[in-house]
Design an enzyme around this catalytic site. Structure first.
Site, mmCIF file in Angstrom:
data_model
loop_
_atom_site.group_PDB
_atom_site.id
_atom_site.type_symbol
_atom_site.label_atom_id
_atom_site.label_comp_id
_atom_site.label_asym_id
_atom_site.label_seq_id
_atom_site.Cartn_x
_atom_site.Cartn_y
_atom_site.Cartn_z
ATOM 1 N N TYR A 130 -2.080 0.180 10.890
ATOM 2 C CA TYR A 130 -2.221 -0.401 9.560
ATOM 3 C C TYR A 130 -0.964 -0.158 8.727
ATOM 4 O O TYR A 130 -0.434 -1.079 8.086
ATOM 5 C CB TYR A 130 -3.436 0.203 8.848
ATOM 6 C CG TYR A 130 -3.540 -0.180 7.391
ATOM 7 C CD1 TYR A 130 -3.969 -1.450 7.019
ATOM 8 C CD2 TYR A 130 -3.214 0.731 6.383
ATOM 9 C CE1 TYR A 130 -4.064 -1.806 5.684
ATOM 10 C CE2 TYR A 130 -3.306 0.385 5.049
ATOM 11 C CZ TYR A 130 -3.726 -0.883 4.701
ATOM 12 O OH TYR A 130 -3.811 -1.238 3.375
ATOM 13 N N THR B 24 0.828 -1.204 0.000
ATOM 14 C CA THR B 24 0.000 0.000 0.000
ATOM 15 C C THR B 24 0.861 1.253 0.000
ATOM 16 O O THR B 24 1.997 1.248 0.500
ATOM 17 C CB THR B 24 -0.911 0.020 1.247
ATOM 18 O OG1 THR B 24 -1.554 1.290 1.352
ATOM 19 C CG2 THR B 24 -0.109 -0.209 2.523
#
Length: 671
Positions: A489, A446
């Site tokens: 995250y 990501t």
């Protein structure tokens, strides 16, 4: 909606409530209503009743009976009345138990029709019933209580026997106890306490044996499953669902599933705090209230939804005969599109997915309809190392998409986020490393590994945020951008990102990392936390208000999933060139848009305004992120083909064909 067992009678659940925990009682009732269950089996402790907290049941029993069909299970001898001085021992005077049942019926009998008699010691080292040749104590205690309850007009359930212990039932039956009981409740935990491979038979066979014994004894009692369950301590959703369905298909009058919610890790069990991890994971919901797969399916469409997923678990003949491409998270948005592309070209695909995200079971159903001989499914979790090893064992390549995908969830459940994203990735890498010839691994990372890009200075340019640095504003953020993990995250995905690159270098595994920007397109069930374009469009089509966090001028480069699939396939084709390197993957500067631009385009699509509200920025949000994909383009020849306005129309057309329910269904927190 009501969930039914195989006999047509409603399913029930078991939940023990600690004294004073009123909030959890109400939460449990709410969860029961969500999955369409009215029957609740809960305990009424004889020992607790005789303490200063005894009036707890004056609140509990009427409160739950107002919204559920209550089955009180009467157990735990007061230590002062016990032969052993502990709650696990029998009473010194067997008739004391019957006297307490009489008191319970006087005080609470108006709230239930059945009463369960279960006071067998939980620790047979304290008192072994089998050591008493006449079983007088037990038979007197239960027999007298059952007789008196029946005389007063209540139905009695004998709880506790394991169906494999037919001698136990036969012994008390020969002593007349079973004749005083209206139902026999069986307990069993196949695959958890009892071995599913060696000792356990399907519930149908177990019940048949018990019924034959009752017929031999000329006993007319009903047979119930009063405490049956499976511990998902290994994060294995498929066996849990299998055990659940096996119980539902048993030829019994009622089934009580143990249990509604996992025990919180801070709560001690009878054996002690975290003495055995299996005790803590029997729930349909986890300790944070997040539904596990079986509960989510029950919420969605009852027992039939669970049966549908079990059918999807059956593997086609290719498994074990070929070397499939394994896609972890393969029922998800990108994974299902990639699986479809590979299978359409004749490649065998194994979809490895825990089905934890709402809607993904529909993606799996879609794949199996389109490619019945090419797509197999392993319903499993990347935290389950055994399942990962088995899936990767014959893989020709591994695409690793399985992840916890929401920043907000990582903030509320950081341990779970780490276990899935970091430890789960390590499980995949170890499974690959242990192969004689490790297959290629392509990891979906990501752009959040670059943090919030706060090192850059941003300005408003043409009504949207952009970096002051002209080169970055023109080309986007390159792989030279320093890593800056932010939020749990970002940390968990960043750790996984670095592990993949390190395993490529240290263990010579052919692996690469693609750091994705915003991917969108068909088969995406967007939520407020992830998949924002689909989330916006789903809510806008339903004329539901949506929330913009920040001022809406944030910029993202968006990439249609068709282009993403092409990129992932090129990554595998060019793995020898890409191995050991990270690459950015997004729509690039040509597809860089602000949130407000996307909303304007949606209004044009729908022909009406979109209702929006603004809220404060969230932790970890980036004012600007655009991928510089030049390195990946140079290495593979890939280039994004779908312009964002065309891609948005494509997504709208798919949503129109799919006829999704309103967006509210897809707002649940995903773990």
């Amino acid at each position: 909606m009501t969930v039914h067992s195989g006999s047509g009678e409603p399913l029930g659940v078991v939940e023990w409530f600690r004294v004073g925990d009123r909030d959890r009682v109400d939460q449990s009732i709410e969860r029961m209503q969500r999955i369409g269950i009215r029957r609740l089996r809960t305990h009424l402790s004889w020992a607790d009743f005789h303490t200063e907290n005894g009036d707890w049941y004056d609140w509990l029993i009427p409160h739950v009976a107002a919204k559920a069909d209550v089955l009180p299970c009467i157990h735990y001898t007061p230590p002062s009345l016990s032969r052993t001085g502990r709650t696990s021992g029998p009473p010194r005077r067997p008739l004391d138990y019957a006297d307490f049942i009489d008191l319970v019926l006087d005080r609470y009998g108006q709230y239930f029709e059945w009463i369960e008699l279960w006071n067998e010691p939980n620790n047979l080292n304290d008192w072994d019933w089998r050591a008493d040749p006449d079983w007088n104590i037990y038979c007197q205690m239960i027999g007298a209580a059952a007789h008196w309850a029946q005389q007063r007009g209540w139905k009695t359930l004998l709880g506790g026997p394991c169906p494999t212990d037919l001698n136990w039932l036969k012994t008390i039956g020969e002593r007349g106890v079973l004749a005083k009981c209206d139902a026999i409740g069986l307990h069993g935990f196949p695959g958890t306490w009892e071995s599913a491979e060696t000792l356990w038979q399907p519930w149908r066979e177990q019940v048949t044996a018990v019924r034959a014994l009752l017929q031999d004894l000329d006993i007319q009692a009903e047979i119930w499953l009063t405490e049956v369950g499976y511990s998902s301590w290994r994060n294995d959703p498929a066996p849990y669902a299998h055990c659940f369905l096996d119980a539902m298909e048993a030829p019994v009058t009622r089934v009580y599933w143990y249990m509604l919610e996992d025990i919180h890790p801070a709560v001690p069990t009878q054996d002690g705090l975290r003495f055995d991890p299996r005790h803590y994971h029997f729930g349909l919901y986890d300790a944070d209230g997040v539904p596990k797969l079986t509960a989510r399916l029950l919420e969605k469409d009852g027992l039939e939804a669970v049966k549908d997923v079990k059918r999807l678990m059956s593997a086609p003949a290719i498994v074990g005969k070929t070397r499939p491409v394994v896609i972890t998270g393969g029922a998800g948005f990108i994974g299902s599109n990639l699986a479809d592309s590979l299978a359409a070209d004749g490649q065998d695909v194994l979809v490895f997915d825990a089905l934890s995200r709402p809607g993904v079971e529909e993606n799996l159903e879609w794949l199996r309809r389109r490619h019945p001989r090419k797509v197999a499914a392993a319903i499993a979790d990347v935290r389950d190392k055994t399942a990962v090893d088995a899936a990767v064992g014959s893989a020709s390549a591994v695409y690793h998409f399985a992840a916890q995908v929401a920043v907000t969830t990582s903030l509320s459940l950081p341990e779970s986020d780490f276990d899935i994203n970091a430890k789960g990735t390590l499980n995949v890498l170890e499974a690959v490393r242990n192969r004689p010839a490790p297959p290629p691994v392509i990891f979906a990372s990501t752009n959040k590994v670059y943090g919030d890009l706060s090192r850059h200075e941003f300005i408003l340019v043409d009504g949207r945020w952009g970096p002051v640095d002209t080169a970055t504003r023109t080309h986007g953020v390159s792989e030279a951008q320093p890593l800056d993990f932010c939020t749990p995250y970002g940390c968990s995905k960043g750790a996984a990102d670095q592990y993949v690159l390190d395993y490529a270098q240290t263990f010579d595994i052919p692996a690469t990392v693609l750091r994705m920007s915003c991917i969108y397109g068909p088969r995406q069930f967007g939520t407020e936390d992830q998949g924002w374009i689909a989330h916006f469009l789903i809510r806008a089509r339903a004329d539901e208000a949506l929330t913009i966090f920040g001022d809406g001028r944030q910029v993202r480069d968006v990439l249609h999933v068709a282009d993403a699939v092409t990129a992932y396939r090129k990554a595998l084709t060019n793995i020898d060139t890409l191995r050991g390197q990270p690459f950015n993957l997004g729509g690039g500067a040509a597809n860089a848009v602000s949130l407000l631009q996307v909303l304007d385009e949606m209004e044009s699509l729908l022909g009406r305004p979109v209702r929006i509200a603004f809220s404060a920025e969230r932790t970890g949000d980036q004012l600007y992120y655009v991928s510089d994909t030049s390195a990946f383009i140079a290495a593979t020849g890939w280039k994004a083909q779908v312009r964002w306005r065309d891609g948005l129309r494509n997504l709208d057309a798919w949503l129109n064909e799919t006829a999704l329910p309103t967006a509210g269904r897809h707002k649940a927190r995903v773990a």
